[in-house]
Design an enzyme around this catalytic site. Sequence first.
Site, PDB file in Angstrom:
ATOM      1  N   CYS A   1      -3.175  -2.719   6.014  1.00 26.09           N
ATOM      2  CA  CYS A   1      -3.417  -1.396   6.592  1.00 26.09           C
ATOM      3  C   CYS A   1      -4.821  -1.306   7.195  1.00 26.09           C
ATOM      4  CB  CYS A   1      -3.176  -0.282   5.572  1.00 26.09           C
ATOM      5  SG  CYS A   1      -4.157  -0.396   4.078  1.00 26.09           S
TER       6      CYS A   1
ATOM      7  N   GLN B   1      -4.943  -0.369  -4.810  1.00 27.70           N
ATOM      8  CA  GLN B   1      -5.530  -1.456  -5.595  1.00 27.70           C
ATOM      9  C   GLN B   1      -6.255  -0.951  -6.830  1.00 27.70           C
ATOM     10  OE1 GLN B   1      -7.556  -4.470  -3.285  1.00 27.70           O
ATOM     11  NE2 GLN B   1      -8.881  -4.996  -4.992  1.00 27.70           N
TER      12      GLN B   1
ATOM     13  N   HIS C   1      -6.070  -6.128   2.847  1.00 24.24           N
ATOM     14  CA  HIS C   1      -5.115  -5.045   3.079  1.00 24.24           C
ATOM     15  C   HIS C   1      -4.699  -5.006   4.541  1.00 24.24           C
ATOM     16  CE1 HIS C   1      -5.619  -2.836  -0.837  1.00 24.24           C
ATOM     17  NE2 HIS C   1      -6.581  -3.747  -0.896  1.00 24.24           N
TER      18      HIS C   1
ATOM     19  N   CYS D   1       0.843  -1.186   0.000  1.00 21.12           N
ATOM     20  CA  CYS D   1       0.000   0.000   0.000  1.00 21.12           C
ATOM     21  C   CYS D   1       0.886   1.246   0.000  1.00 21.12           C
ATOM     22  CB  CYS D   1      -0.882  -0.045   1.251  1.00 21.12           C
ATOM     23  SG  CYS D   1      -1.546   1.523   1.776  1.00 21.12           S
ATOM     24  N   GLU D   2       0.633   2.140  -0.922  1.00 23.27           N
ATOM     25  CA  GLU D   2       1.474   3.340  -1.014  1.00 23.27           C
ATOM     26  C   GLU D   2       1.209   4.325   0.123  1.00 23.27           C
ATOM     27  OE1 GLU D   2      -0.773   6.259  -4.165  1.00 23.27           O
ATOM     28  OE2 GLU D   2       0.420   4.629  -4.989  1.00 23.27           O
ATOM     29  N   HIS D   3       0.134   4.144   0.869  1.00 23.58           N
ATOM     30  CA  HIS D   3      -0.177   5.064   1.965  1.00 23.58           C
ATOM     31  C   HIS D   3       0.523   4.685   3.264  1.00 23.58           C
ATOM     32  CE1 HIS D   3      -4.039   5.696  -0.488  1.00 23.58           C
ATOM     33  NE2 HIS D   3      -3.154   6.605  -0.821  1.00 23.58           N
ATOM     34  N   HIS D   4       0.680   3.376   3.528  1.00 19.18           N
ATOM     35  CA  HIS D   4       1.267   2.934   4.785  1.00 19.18           C
ATOM     36  C   HIS D   4       2.450   1.991   4.590  1.00 19.18           C
ATOM     37  CE1 HIS D   4      -3.004   3.889   5.680  1.00 19.18           C
ATOM     38  NE2 HIS D   4      -2.425   4.574   6.627  1.00 19.18           N
TER      39      HIS D   4
END
Length: 186
Positions: A147, A117, A145, A76-79
């Site tokens: 996250c 995703q 996920h 995940c590019e956020h976490h």
Amino acid sequence: MNIEKLTCHYANIIEELDENPTRDGLKNTPERAAKAMQFLCRGYEQSLDELVNNALFESDNDEMVIVKDIELYSLCEHHMLPFIGKAHVAYIPTGKVIGLSKIARIVDMFARRLQIQENLTRQIAEAIQAVTNAEGVAVVIEAKHMCMMMRGVEKQNSTMYSSVMLGAFRDSGNTRQEFLQLIGRH
């Protein structure tokens, strides 16, 4: 990717967590973590042309081709936490078919990058379309996920589904429905 720089960054992270990066269990962790990140993000080092390597073959087949349950692992590019799932890919050929393993390799190339995703699903569909010039392409991804599971709302049983339908799969409800039935998502 510069392994030495990544190693240094991981050592700094360990220190910022108030841990001792030189203690026995952690002394090689920064380098191992750097090498793991390099492996997990190897998709940045790949190109579609090199990956496909002209593995397109003449064919009179104009019926749907499906590869389902292609396992995928991404971050995940956020976490920067993993999401794990499977992709179902279909296309309708127009004179050429792509080598079977190339579809899985395309999924991996895009999954092995920092992602969300929704974008991953679109990137796979557009790559298959660009390579095959298919009449239509469909991609469905289902993933769990970390996250969502390990932090934040901590929902252990949630699964995210995303889909992209191009060409005939977007234009024809019957074609789309056939695909969804064949992958067990009707």
